[in-house]
Design a protein around this motif. Structure first.
Motif, PDB file in Angstrom:
ATOM      1  N   GLY A 168      -8.239   1.350  -5.159  1.00 28.93           N
ATOM      2  CA  GLY A 168      -8.850   0.999  -3.884  1.00 28.93           C
ATOM      3  C   GLY A 168     -10.358   1.193  -3.896  1.00 28.93           C
ATOM      4  N   GLY A 284      -1.027  -4.449   2.135  1.00 33.13           N
ATOM      5  CA  GLY A 284      -2.226  -4.598   1.319  1.00 33.13           C
ATOM      6  C   GLY A 284      -2.131  -5.769   0.364  1.00 33.13           C
ATOM      7  N   THR A 314      -7.311  -4.537   2.088  1.00 31.54           N
ATOM      8  CA  THR A 314      -6.624  -4.222   0.838  1.00 31.54           C
ATOM      9  C   THR A 314      -7.124  -2.908   0.218  1.00 31.54           C
ATOM     10  N   ALA A 317      -5.710  -0.133   2.311  1.00 35.26           N
ATOM     11  CA  ALA A 317      -4.262   0.025   2.119  1.00 35.26           C
ATOM     12  C   ALA A 317      -3.965   0.775   0.819  1.00 35.26           C
TER      13      ALA A 317
END
Length: 404
Positions: A168, A284, A314, A317
């Motif tokens: 992430g 996501g 995304t 998430a």
């Protein structure tokens, strides 16, 4: 009426426990401030050559604290030091020492050696990850779990959860930094993602089941997830030829989320937390597919040239799912039950932590872009001064030792 001796001893032990717990919390918060927050600012400075001296000052301060931190250590209520915490503390000291040696040499040579310069930047960023691992070990020691048979399960949750968080963070970097957001490289983002997914899948396929033991329900679940990882990774690598964008890494997230949403645990609260973790991953992955398919043009830029708020979903998430998975180990779930909390309050707390982490990551990226802009401006002014034609044949400014 005088208190009997056993009651007096019990009360004294209880008071000692609360005092010890208070000191541990202060110690942990101080470590968070210096080894993660303060250190991450130093990592940002290290990425820009003209700010290397500032990064070295910050890293020196953090190095000194890491020595004090390791000597103090985290001790559990029974009086013996947590081995993982002690080990990560010693490792962090030597890691900081290595980074400082390379950093001072890089500063002395004025970043002339590209290999040394890049190595210093990479290690400076990894320092933050080491600090996070150190803090995680502190939590384990403070709460006094993940011992004996629970160690492997805690490590698995920690490693897998951390991998989602790192993914992430990387997607946040690629999204926010302009010269990374536009696909000018040899390969598309999905080629790198699919390669990592493939390698991770191969490792999981052959390590989740011990050959000398019978197959269990968990072995089937984890091994099948490893198989889908390398299969999806190979297909994603093929579809990424000629710098093409594709949906396979996002689809892998969705399939992983689907599997985890039905991953039944011994505790009901653990099952519900795993289910929410799966839903977040699926969301996501879906957001990523929408972004690639509808929000980006052939140059991987947003249609209007700006980053849309939808594109942050995304990375968030992934960060949220990583923290959820790290906090879903057996003993931590039992601790939540013992405290009398339910899954919803626990999930909201974890989500709040993920939001704060994403906020800090985006703030650091904004700080990096600001420093980059300032550095370019200063370098431009420096070049203009050096190109002035002075009638006396000498520079009006002493710039030999000037560093921007």
């Amino acid at each position: 009426m005088e208190m009997d001796l056993p009651s007096a001893i019990a009360n004294a032990q209880k008071e000692h426990f609360h005092a010890d717990w208070f000191l541990k919390c202060i110690h942990w918060l101080l470590s968070l401030a210096i080894l993660v927050i303060f250190s991450s600012i130093g990592s940002v400075y290290s990425l820009i050559n003209s700010y290397n001296r500032r990064s070295l000052i910050i890293q020196t301060i953090s190095f000194v604290y890491s020595i004090i931190d390791s000597i103090w250590g985290y001790r559990d209520y029974f009086g013996h030091e947590n081995k993982m915490c002690h080990g990560t503390g010693i490792f962090l000291i030597f890691f900081y020492l290595t980074v400082l040696i390379i950093g001072f040499y890089n500063s002395k040579t004025n970043n002339s050696n590209k290999v040394i310069s890049v190595t210093y930047k990479v290690l400076s960023c990894l320092i933050v990850l080491c600090g996070v691992i150190r803090l995680s070990a502190g939590v384990v020691s403070m709460l006094e779990f993940c011992y004996d048979d629970h160690t492997g399960q805690c490590n698995a949750h920690g490693i897998m959860g951390m991998s989602f968080i790192v993914y992430g963070v990387l997607l946040s970097v690629v999204l926010v930094v302009p010269w990374l957001r536009v696909n000018k490289g040899k390969y598309s983002q999905e080629m790198y993602d699919s390669t990592v997914i493939m390698v991770w899948g191969v490792i999981n396929t052959f390590t989740e089941h011990r050959p000398w033991e019978p197959w269990s329900h968990g072995d089937y679940q984890h091994t099948s997830m490893g198989i889908i990882f390398w299969a999806a990774g190979l297909l994603g690598m093929f579809l990424s030829i000629n710098r093409k964008r594709n949906f396979m890494p996002a689809l892998t997230m969705i399939l992983t989320g689907y599997a985890m949403s039905g991953h039944v645990q011994e505790l009901i609260i653990s099952t519900k937390v795993h289910a929410f973790f799966g839903y977040v991953l699926m969301f996501g992955g879906l957001a990523r597919i929408v972004e690639i398919s509808f929000l980006l043009d052939d140059k991987d830029e947003s249609i209007d040239g700006e980053i849309r708020s939808f594109q942050y979903l995304t990375p968030f998430a992934l960060i949220l799912s990583g923290i959820l998975f790290m906090g879903a180990n057996e003993e931590q779930m039992q601790l939540v039950v013992n405290l009398g909390a339910d899954h919803s309050s626990y999930i909201l707390t974890i989500t709040s932590a993920a939001m704060i982490l994403q906020l800090w990551i985006l703030a650091l990226l904004r700080f990096y872009l600001k420093l980059t802009e300032t550095s370019k401006t200063n370098n431009s002014a420096y070049d203009d001064i050096n190109t002035l034609d002075h009638s006396d044949g000498q520079s009006q400014f002493e710039l030999d030792n000037f560093s921007v």
